[in-house]
Design an enzyme around this catalytic site. Structure first.
Site, PDB file in Angstrom:
ATOM      1  N   ARG A  35     -34.246 -43.118  26.498  1.00 11.05           N
ATOM      2  CA  ARG A  35     -33.861 -41.845  25.869  1.00 11.05           C
ATOM      3  C   ARG A  35     -33.971 -40.669  26.842  1.00 11.05           C
ATOM      4  O   ARG A  35     -33.189 -39.716  26.753  1.00 11.05           O
ATOM      5  CB  ARG A  35     -34.708 -41.593  24.625  1.00 11.05           C
ATOM      6  CG  ARG A  35     -34.286 -42.503  23.501  1.00 11.05           C
ATOM      7  CD  ARG A  35     -35.097 -42.299  22.265  1.00 11.05           C
ATOM      8  NE  ARG A  35     -34.493 -43.030  21.161  1.00 11.05           N
ATOM      9  CZ  ARG A  35     -35.060 -43.216  19.989  1.00 11.05           C
ATOM     10  NH1 ARG A  35     -36.252 -42.727  19.751  1.00 11.05           N
ATOM     11  NH2 ARG A  35     -34.433 -43.877  19.046  1.00 11.05           N
ATOM     12  N   LYS A 198     -28.926 -57.825   4.188  1.00 11.46           N
ATOM     13  CA  LYS A 198     -28.542 -57.594   2.791  1.00 11.46           C
ATOM     14  C   LYS A 198     -27.229 -56.853   2.613  1.00 11.46           C
ATOM     15  O   LYS A 198     -26.938 -55.907   3.334  1.00 11.46           O
ATOM     16  CB  LYS A 198     -29.643 -56.768   2.101  1.00 11.46           C
ATOM     17  CG  LYS A 198     -30.918 -57.549   1.935  1.00 11.46           C
ATOM     18  CD  LYS A 198     -31.942 -56.684   1.249  1.00 11.46           C
ATOM     19  CE  LYS A 198     -33.127 -57.517   0.782  1.00 11.46           C
ATOM     20  NZ  LYS A 198     -34.172 -56.656   0.237  1.00 11.46           N
ATOM     21  N   GLY A 354     -29.008 -49.267  12.880  1.00  9.39           N
ATOM     22  CA  GLY A 354     -30.165 -50.076  12.477  1.00  9.39           C
ATOM     23  C   GLY A 354     -30.751 -50.824  13.657  1.00  9.39           C
ATOM     24  O   GLY A 354     -30.989 -50.258  14.723  1.00  9.39           O
ATOM     25  N   GLY A 377     -30.300 -44.826  12.522  1.00 15.18           N
ATOM     26  CA  GLY A 377     -29.950 -44.256  11.215  1.00 15.18           C
ATOM     27  C   GLY A 377     -28.725 -43.357  11.293  1.00 15.18           C
ATOM     28  O   GLY A 377     -27.869 -43.368  10.401  1.00 15.18           O
TER      29      GLY A 377
END
Ligand code: AMP
Length: 396
Positions: A35, A198, A354, A377
């Site tokens: 980063r 999911k 994610g 996110g």
């Protein structure tokens, strides 16, 4: 879209929101500097123009309390080393002490402010706090994609105090362009590969991208909800019974929109959720009781390979198997290899959202795809079709 390229920073102070939320070990050493490296081109552009840079970031989750373990002072040396300039540090991010340090800052110098989240006002998006932050620079540059989906004081609200002097840094501009390239301007055929655990966590993304893609590959744990909904036997595989109707509806919508859906036809099933479980390849519609599908099978991978190799634009979000366990990582690695080949043949490939980045880094694919998003996110919300507040604040 105003980017840092549209400004000359000579004798100007750039207030740059960076994402220096980096992992630290027990001795406060930075264990992953990506980063910091990602923000460096923006900082250097300001310095090379003859300006100075005031850097602000959060680190960890101090929840509005001063917490020495989460002080950005720990990373000051590492930032100095990477940027190539001795970075100054001030142990506050607003107030007299900061204003003085900013006033004394000379062209070519860099000042790092203390953790924004030591103030509860940051996450609340408090306007008065944002106004205090705005006193720390002449031009506001947002280069923190990882927090662009949050309407915090430093990521969004502060922009209103720079009506004509605000822009995206290089990193944020690159993220926006990469997403646009997939969602709006991508060369066809466009293929999205969605994996993960999911359906419920990916449903908004699926609905949004059905309007943008030609092919949708559905893998991972989501597979079984789609298979069971169509009458297949999924054994003990992960399955969301309450999402079966939704799955059928997605299939119907896809058909109406001319999107081809590709779901595994065979899977590697295991008799336990364990790397050392017994395994067998089975037809995805005939998984015996006591067995669960944990990775894509060879025929499925052949099918996916063909689709991916014919694609010109590729989006990858989520593993097609339980990649954390070596014996169920092969499908995910294969997908990475197919994307690598397609990219070498000229396709544009974007990976993100994610945990996808973790899988990509674990297997060394980060240099083989066109772009790896830096924001988990924020990327997911972009794929869901939402306008991120941090981006809207610069555009507005
Ligand atoms: P997500 O964060 O939604 O992208 O989900 C990532 C997780 O999905 C990873 O931790 C994988 O282990 C998990 N996953 C992928 N395939 C399966 C599967 N067949 N059964 C259970 N979990 C899976």
């Amino acid at each position: 879209m105003k980017t840092i390229e549209d400004f000359n920073f000579e004798n100007k102070k750039a207030l740059i929101r960076v994402d220096f939320n980096v992992p630290l070990d027990g001795e406060f050493n930075v264990t992953d500097t990506s980063r910091i490296e990602a923000a460096t081109p923006t900082i250097l552009k300001v310095l090379e123009d003859g300006g100075s840079a005031v850097l602000m970031s959060h680190l960890g989750r101090p929840k509005g309390q001063v917490n020495p373990d989460m002080s950005l002072s720990h990373i000051c040396e590492k930032v100095s080393e990477i940027v190539g300039v001795q970075v100054k540090f001030v142990d506050e991010c607003v107030g007299d002490k900061v204003e003085q340090a900013v006033a004394e800052l000379q062209s070519g110098e860099v000042l790092l402010l203390e953790n924004l989240r030591f103030h509860a006002e940051e996450e609340k998006g408090d306007e008065a706090f944002a106004e205090l932050l705005s006193k720390n620079g002449d031009v506001y540059v947002n280069d923190a994609f990882g927090t662009a989906h949050r309407a915090h004081a430093s990521t969004t609200i502060v922009a209103k105090f720079f009506p004509d002097n605000k822009c995206f840094g290089y990193l944020l501009a690159k993220e926006i362009k990469a997403i646009e390239k997939v969602m709006q301007t991508g060369e066809k055929p466009v293929t999205a590969i969605l994996g993960g655990a999911k359906v419920s966590s990916k449903i908004t993304i699926i609905e949004n991208i059905l309007d943008k893609v030609d092919n949708l590959i559905i893998g991972g744990g989501m597979t079984y909800t789609f298979i069971k909904a169509q009458g297949g036997q999924v054994g003990d595989s992960i399955c969301e019974d309450d999402k079966m109707e939704l799955a059928l509806d997605i299939l119907k919508q896809a058909e109406a929109k001319g999107v081809k859906i590709h779901i595994p036809v065979d899977v590697l099933a295991a008799d336990d959720f364990d790397n050392n479980a017994n395994t067998q390849f089975v037809d995805v519609n005939k998984i015996p009781d006591g067995w669960q599908g944990l990775d894509a099978g060879p025929q499925s991978l052949e099918n996916f390979k063909k689709v991916i190799s014919e694609s010109r634009t590729i989006l990858w979000n989520g593993p097609v198997g339980v990649f954390e366990m070596e014996n169920f990582a092969k499908g995910t690695i294969a997908i990475g290899n197919y994307i690598d080949e397609a990219t070498q043949n000229g396709a544009f490939s974007l990976v993100g959202g994610g945990d996808s980045v973790a899988a990509v880094k674990q297997f060394g694919f980060q240099d083989k795809v066109s772009y790896v998003s830096t924001g988990g996110g924020a990327m997911l919300e972009s794929l869901e079709g939402r306008t991120l507040p941090g981006i809207a604040a610069i555009l507005g």
